[in-house]
Enzyme design. Structure first.
Site, PDB file in Angstrom:
ATOM      1  N   LEU A 148      46.863  48.456  31.584  1.00  0.00           N
ATOM      2  CA  LEU A 148      47.689  47.258  31.579  1.00  0.00           C
ATOM      3  C   LEU A 148      46.823  46.135  32.140  1.00  0.00           C
ATOM      4  O   LEU A 148      46.040  46.350  33.067  1.00  0.00           O
ATOM      5  CB  LEU A 148      48.937  47.442  32.455  1.00  0.00           C
ATOM      6  CG  LEU A 148      50.007  48.406  31.937  1.00  0.00           C
ATOM      7  CD1 LEU A 148      51.138  48.522  32.962  1.00  0.00           C
ATOM      8  CD2 LEU A 148      50.575  47.939  30.599  1.00  0.00           C
ATOM      9  N   ASP A 149      46.976  44.939  31.589  1.00  0.00           N
ATOM     10  CA  ASP A 149      46.189  43.807  32.053  1.00  0.00           C
ATOM     11  C   ASP A 149      46.405  43.559  33.544  1.00  0.00           C
ATOM     12  O   ASP A 149      47.433  43.936  34.113  1.00  0.00           O
ATOM     13  CB  ASP A 149      46.566  42.539  31.283  1.00  0.00           C
ATOM     14  CG  ASP A 149      46.281  42.657  29.801  1.00  0.00           C
ATOM     15  OD1 ASP A 149      45.363  43.414  29.441  1.00  0.00           O
ATOM     16  OD2 ASP A 149      46.979  41.993  29.020  1.00  0.00           O
ATOM     17  N   TYR A 150      45.457  42.888  34.148  1.00  0.00           N
ATOM     18  CA  TYR A 150      45.507  42.544  35.576  1.00  0.00           C
ATOM     19  C   TYR A 150      46.825  41.861  35.937  1.00  0.00           C
ATOM     20  O   TYR A 150      47.438  42.170  36.970  1.00  0.00           O
ATOM     21  CB  TYR A 150      44.318  41.634  35.898  1.00  0.00           C
ATOM     22  CG  TYR A 150      44.189  41.223  37.339  1.00  0.00           C
ATOM     23  CD1 TYR A 150      43.698  42.110  38.291  1.00  0.00           C
ATOM     24  CD2 TYR A 150      44.531  39.932  37.742  1.00  0.00           C
ATOM     25  CE1 TYR A 150      43.566  41.727  39.622  1.00  0.00           C
ATOM     26  CE2 TYR A 150      44.400  39.540  39.066  1.00  0.00           C
ATOM     27  CZ  TYR A 150      43.921  40.443  40.003  1.00  0.00           C
ATOM     28  OH  TYR A 150      43.790  40.056  41.312  1.00  0.00           O
TER      29      TYR A 150
END
Length: 244
Positions: free
Chosen positions: A101-103
């Site tokens: 999952l993105d930051y």
């Protein structure tokens, strides 16, 4: 007894296919002897080495994490930023995330030390649904939601069919809450899909992965998957949506 390449994959050293290549290349030893045949089976007492390094065989574990925003989906970060494995410091196994999952994205993330299992779940051919809830700028009309469902043309090609649903809107603030279900895993895909229709994502959370959800968890919480959940995920990893 298990096939050598399966044991190497379960240990997280490499995928089963890569493990087979390593065996053929003579880079694997069992009890000090080079093995180049793929049919070899090993027991729990056999000592395995890959490229001169001992393979540590661990009991497979499977976890579900409610990932907070501002955390890297990795086992370590060379910049010293917080990573998802920081939430599992009390377990002896070396686990890593299945996908990412993105930051700036929160939500459901699976972690394991079972390399073969992880590689199968991440393979696009099994089309495992992942459901996101996005807060976006503006209020997209139905036609744009249908465009999301039909597929959006990104730089690397058109996205696969998806499911989009408007959950709520705020006319005063000119924002919308939209649920989007996809089965691909391209880099920042959901954000780029919304950008492509002119509605930038303000906040993004993954709420479901296949049949799993975040029920009962708060951000930063984690739990071990039940044996039944692992069995169902294995079926998905082996057969995709046709498993049920």
């Amino acid at each position: 007894m298990e096939r050598l390449q399966k044991v190497i994959a379960h240990a997280g050293v490499a995928s089963r296919r890569k493990a087979e290549e390593l065996i053929k290349e003579g880079k694997v030893k069992v009890n000090g002897k080079v093995v180049t045949e793929l049919g070899v089976k090993v027991t729990g007492s056999d000592q395995i080495e890959v490229n001169g390094l001992k393979v540590e065989r661990e009991e497979p574990v499977y976890f579900l994490l409610y990932k907070p925003r501002g955390v890297i989906s990795a086992a370590q970060d060379d910049k010293g930023r917080k990573v998802v494995t920081d939430f599992f410091k009390n377990i002896p196994q070396r686990i890593y995330p299945i996908g990412r999952l993105d930051y700036d994205t929160s939500g459901l993330l699976l972690l394991t030390n079972d390399g073969e299992f992880a590689n199968k779940l991440m393979h696009p051919k099994y089309e495992i649904d992942k459901t996101y809830v996005a807060k976006v700028k503006g209020i997209p009309p139905k036609e744009l939601l249908r465009k999301l469902e039909r597929g959006i043309r990104l730089e690397e090609g058109k996205t696969a069919p998806a499911k989009a649903k408007l959950l709520s809107l705020d006319k005063k603030k000119q924002t919308s809450i939209i649920q989007l279900t996809i089965h691909e895993g391209r880099n920042r895909q959901v954000r780029r899909m919304f950008e492509a229709i002119g509605h930038e994502v303000i906040k993004l959370k993954r709420e479901e992965y296949a049949f799993l959800n975040l029920r009962g968890l708060h951000t930063g919480d984690a739990r071990e998957l039940t044996p039944h959940e692992v069995k169902r995920l294995r079926a998905l990893a082996d057969h995709g949506k046709n498993a049920f």
